[in-house]
Each structure stands twice: as C-alpha cells, then as structure tokens.
Design an enzyme around this catalytic site. Structure first.
Site, PDB file in Angstrom:
ATOM      1  N   ASN A   8     -21.945  -6.802 -15.238  1.00 24.39           N
ATOM      2  CA  ASN A   8     -20.801  -6.082 -14.681  1.00 24.39           C
ATOM      3  C   ASN A   8     -19.712  -6.075 -15.753  1.00 24.39           C
ATOM      4  O   ASN A   8     -19.073  -7.091 -15.998  1.00 24.39           O
ATOM      5  CB  ASN A   8     -20.327  -6.805 -13.406  1.00 24.39           C
ATOM      6  CG  ASN A   8     -19.085  -6.173 -12.813  1.00 24.39           C
ATOM      7  OD1 ASN A   8     -18.644  -5.109 -13.244  1.00 24.39           O
ATOM      8  ND2 ASN A   8     -18.512  -6.834 -11.813  1.00 24.39           N
ATOM      9  N   LYS A  10     -16.982  -4.611 -15.663  1.00 21.80           N
ATOM     10  CA  LYS A  10     -15.641  -4.513 -15.054  1.00 21.80           C
ATOM     11  C   LYS A  10     -14.808  -3.465 -15.799  1.00 21.80           C
ATOM     12  O   LYS A  10     -15.346  -2.435 -16.183  1.00 21.80           O
ATOM     13  CB  LYS A  10     -14.973  -5.894 -15.028  1.00 21.80           C
ATOM     14  CG  LYS A  10     -15.887  -6.930 -14.370  1.00 21.80           C
ATOM     15  CD  LYS A  10     -15.213  -8.228 -14.044  1.00 21.80           C
ATOM     16  CE  LYS A  10     -16.218  -9.177 -13.406  1.00 21.80           C
ATOM     17  NZ  LYS A  10     -15.623 -10.423 -12.959  1.00 21.80           N
ATOM     18  N   HIS A  91     -17.340  -6.392  -4.128  1.00 24.90           N
ATOM     19  CA  HIS A  91     -17.014  -7.417  -5.123  1.00 24.90           C
ATOM     20  C   HIS A  91     -15.691  -8.080  -4.723  1.00 24.90           C
ATOM     21  O   HIS A  91     -14.764  -7.406  -4.257  1.00 24.90           O
ATOM     22  CB  HIS A  91     -16.908  -6.794  -6.519  1.00 24.90           C
ATOM     23  CG  HIS A  91     -16.835  -7.823  -7.601  1.00 24.90           C
ATOM     24  ND1 HIS A  91     -15.678  -8.520  -7.873  1.00 24.90           N
ATOM     25  CD2 HIS A  91     -17.775  -8.305  -8.443  1.00 24.90           C
ATOM     26  CE1 HIS A  91     -15.919  -9.378  -8.863  1.00 24.90           C
ATOM     27  NE2 HIS A  91     -17.186  -9.268  -9.218  1.00 24.90           N
ATOM     28  N   GLU A  93     -13.241  -9.069  -6.361  1.00 23.84           N
ATOM     29  CA  GLU A  93     -12.021  -8.556  -6.998  1.00 23.84           C
ATOM     30  C   GLU A  93     -11.496  -7.346  -6.231  1.00 23.84           C
ATOM     31  O   GLU A  93     -10.294  -7.124  -6.137  1.00 23.84           O
ATOM     32  CB  GLU A  93     -12.299  -8.218  -8.472  1.00 23.84           C
ATOM     33  CG  GLU A  93     -12.361  -9.478  -9.313  1.00 23.84           C
ATOM     34  CD  GLU A  93     -13.178  -9.363 -10.580  1.00 23.84           C
ATOM     35  OE1 GLU A  93     -13.512  -8.241 -11.004  1.00 23.84           O
ATOM     36  OE2 GLU A  93     -13.510 -10.422 -11.156  1.00 23.84           O
ATOM     37  N   GLU A 160     -21.617 -14.648  -4.652  1.00 26.82           N
ATOM     38  CA  GLU A 160     -20.617 -14.834  -5.695  1.00 26.82           C
ATOM     39  C   GLU A 160     -19.440 -15.635  -5.147  1.00 26.82           C
ATOM     40  O   GLU A 160     -18.483 -15.048  -4.604  1.00 26.82           O
ATOM     41  CB  GLU A 160     -20.106 -13.471  -6.169  1.00 26.82           C
ATOM     42  CG  GLU A 160     -21.140 -12.625  -6.863  1.00 26.82           C
ATOM     43  CD  GLU A 160     -20.521 -11.860  -8.022  1.00 26.82           C
ATOM     44  OE1 GLU A 160     -21.047 -11.971  -9.131  1.00 26.82           O
ATOM     45  OE2 GLU A 160     -19.490 -11.198  -7.825  1.00 26.82           O
ATOM     46  N   GLY A 166     -15.348 -15.814 -13.257  1.00 25.66           N
ATOM     47  CA  GLY A 166     -14.435 -15.757 -14.402  1.00 25.66           C
ATOM     48  C   GLY A 166     -13.760 -17.074 -14.731  1.00 25.66           C
ATOM     49  O   GLY A 166     -12.851 -17.119 -15.562  1.00 25.66           O
ATOM     50  N   SER A 201     -19.674 -17.041 -13.398  1.00 25.73           N
ATOM     51  CA  SER A 201     -19.734 -17.842 -14.627  1.00 25.73           C
ATOM     52  C   SER A 201     -21.160 -18.176 -15.073  1.00 25.73           C
ATOM     53  O   SER A 201     -21.410 -19.279 -15.587  1.00 25.73           O
ATOM     54  CB  SER A 201     -18.902 -19.123 -14.477  1.00 25.73           C
ATOM     55  OG  SER A 201     -17.547 -18.792 -14.293  1.00 25.73           O
TER      56      SER A 201
HETATM   57  P1  PGA Z   1     -18.265 -13.807 -14.365  1.00 26.44           P
HETATM   58  O1  PGA Z   1     -18.139 -12.601 -13.303  1.00 26.44           O
HETATM   59  O2  PGA Z   1     -19.700 -13.864 -14.787  1.00 26.44           O
HETATM   60  O3  PGA Z   1     -17.337 -13.417 -15.469  1.00 26.44           O
HETATM   61  O4  PGA Z   1     -17.839 -15.033 -13.662  1.00 26.44           O
HETATM   62  C1  PGA Z   1     -19.116 -12.411 -12.331  1.00 26.44           C
HETATM   63  C2  PGA Z   1     -18.761 -11.240 -11.457  1.00 26.44           C
HETATM   64  O5  PGA Z   1     -17.566 -10.979 -11.259  1.00 26.44           O
HETATM   65  O6  PGA Z   1     -19.652 -10.556 -10.945  1.00 26.44           O
END
Ligand code: PGA
Length: 238
Positions: A8, A10, A91, A93, A160, A166, A201
């Site tokens: 992803n 982003k 997601h 976010e 997740e 992140g 992560s």
């Molecule tokens: P990350 O993000 O691997 O940077 O923790 C995962 C995600 O948001 O799907």
C-alpha cells in the site's frame, strides 16, 4: 488458495517512481499473488508499468456512490475499467482521518464487488480499544457488514491493528493469532473461505516469524513496500 502480498503506497508516489519501477523485481511465485495499491491519479500509469499483472493493480479506496454528481469521487466501475483487480476498503487511516463508518465501507464494498473488483477489507482495533479489552467486539462489528453483501468469495480480510500501523512495532504472533481466531469465528456463519492477511509494520526483520502463523494468508504492507524490503517480505510467503 494463493497467498496475498499487497503493498500500500498510500500517498507516496510520483511519476518518476513509476517510471523507475521495474516489474521484473516482482518475480512470479506460484503460491503468492503480489499487488501494489497506488493513488488513484497514478492508476492508469501504474497499469501500463505493471506488465502482465506483475504486480497486480490495486486501488486504495473507491467511492460509496455509483456515479453522478459527486465531485472528486472515483467510482468502482472507473477503477475496473482501468484494470484494477483489488481495492483496499475500510483502511483505518480512512476510518479515523476521514470518519468512514462501517455503513460507508458497506456501500463501497457493494459497489466494488458489483464492478467485479476483489476487496481487501481492513479491520482492527485502536490502542484504546485494545486496552479496554474490546478487540474482539470491534473486529466482529467491522465484519458484521458482510451479512448484507453478496459475492463474499471475492472478499479478503486484512487484520490491521491501528496501533501497529506505521509505528515500526508489529503485533505479536500471539495477538495476531487471537485476532485471526476471532475473524474466523465471525466468518464461520458463511460458506466462503476468505483469505486473512496481516498488516501493521511488517518488515524484513519480522515477516518470517509472522508468516509462520497458522492460517495466515499473507500481508498488507505500507512503509516497507516502498523499499527493497518488499521482495524479502514477498519471499517469506513462498
Ligand atoms: P505499515 O502500514 O506497514 O507502514 O505499518 C500498513 C498499512 O497501513 O496497511
């Protein structure tokens, strides 16, 4: 069932990155399907660069509206027309920064499936919810929307945990296993068998251990998918 490894990107992308993108880095593995979710504006360009579905073209979201007067929105059928195979929905976010509710995710889910796009539905608890011991309830309620959907065999679930995204600190194998059990439990009333993947992560140093979790079918990778670590992460699933 093939495993799934989705990067992803982003809101990290530009033309130069795609021009330098070398699809040959993404070896084809018989048992792992690899995809990259790019921002909408780069989907056309990424589609041209991702030769023969290596990696397969993914989107990070789609509209909850089918078509019409919805300025700025991008519909599932438009994404399908550009060759999108998977769309990430729900997601965290988007849930937290843009206030997406389960109802909004449900509208998007129906439209994506209707357009013929497979869905990666993200579920997971915040740190506060975890501390309050409501992780299982949160996961269950996020998955409840599936009871209103046809075509479930084209849904993949990504666990997740919000606190692991992140942060550099992935969930422990024990926590992932327990969430996996809850997800399986919530899905047990359906006949389809969903792939369940983990995100939060995932990196070169932890992917091997996480990939060994029984019943886990892959990864959703944010930051590390922007680096050369992504190949090692893919390989850990082979
Ligand atoms: P990350 O993000 O691997 O940077 O923790 C995962 C995600 O948001 O799907």
């Amino acid at each position: 069932m093939k495993k799934l490894c989705i990067g992803n990107w982003k809101m990290n992308c530009n033309k130069d990155m795609l021009l330098k993108f070398n699809p040959n880095t993404f070896m084809s593995y018989e048992n792992v399907e690899v995809g990259i979710a790019v921002p909408h504006v780069y989907i056309q360009m990424a589609g041209d660069r991702f030769v023969e579905g290596r990696p397969c073209l993914c989107a990070q979201d789609c509209s909850g509206f089918d078509s019409g007067s919805h300025t700025g929105e991008v519909g599932a059928r438009m994404l399908k027309e550009l060759g999108v195979r998977y769309v990430i929905l729900g997601h965290s976010e988007r849930r937290s920064l843009l206030g997406e509710s389960n109802d909004t995710v449900l509208s998007k889910l129906k439209l994506a499936l209707g357009a013929g796009i497979e869905v990666i539905l993200c579920v997971g608890e915040t740190l506060e919810q975890r501390k309050n011991n409501v992780t299982n309830e949160v996961i269950r309620s996020q998955l409840d929307i599936l009871s209103e959907v046809d075509g479930l065999e084209r849904i993949n679930v990504a666990y997740e945990p919000v606190w692991a995204i992140g942060t550099g600190q992935a969930a422990s194998s024990k926590d992932i296993q327990s969430a996996l059990d809850q997800i399986k439990n919530s899905l047990s009333r359906y006949t389809f068998k969903s792939r369940i993947i983990y995100g939060g992560s995932v990196k070169k140093s932890n992917c091997k251990e996480i990939s060994r979790i029984e019943g886990l079918n892959g990864f959703l990778v944010g930051n590390a998918s922007l680096t050369e670590e992504f190949s090692s992460i893919i390989k850990s699933l082979v």
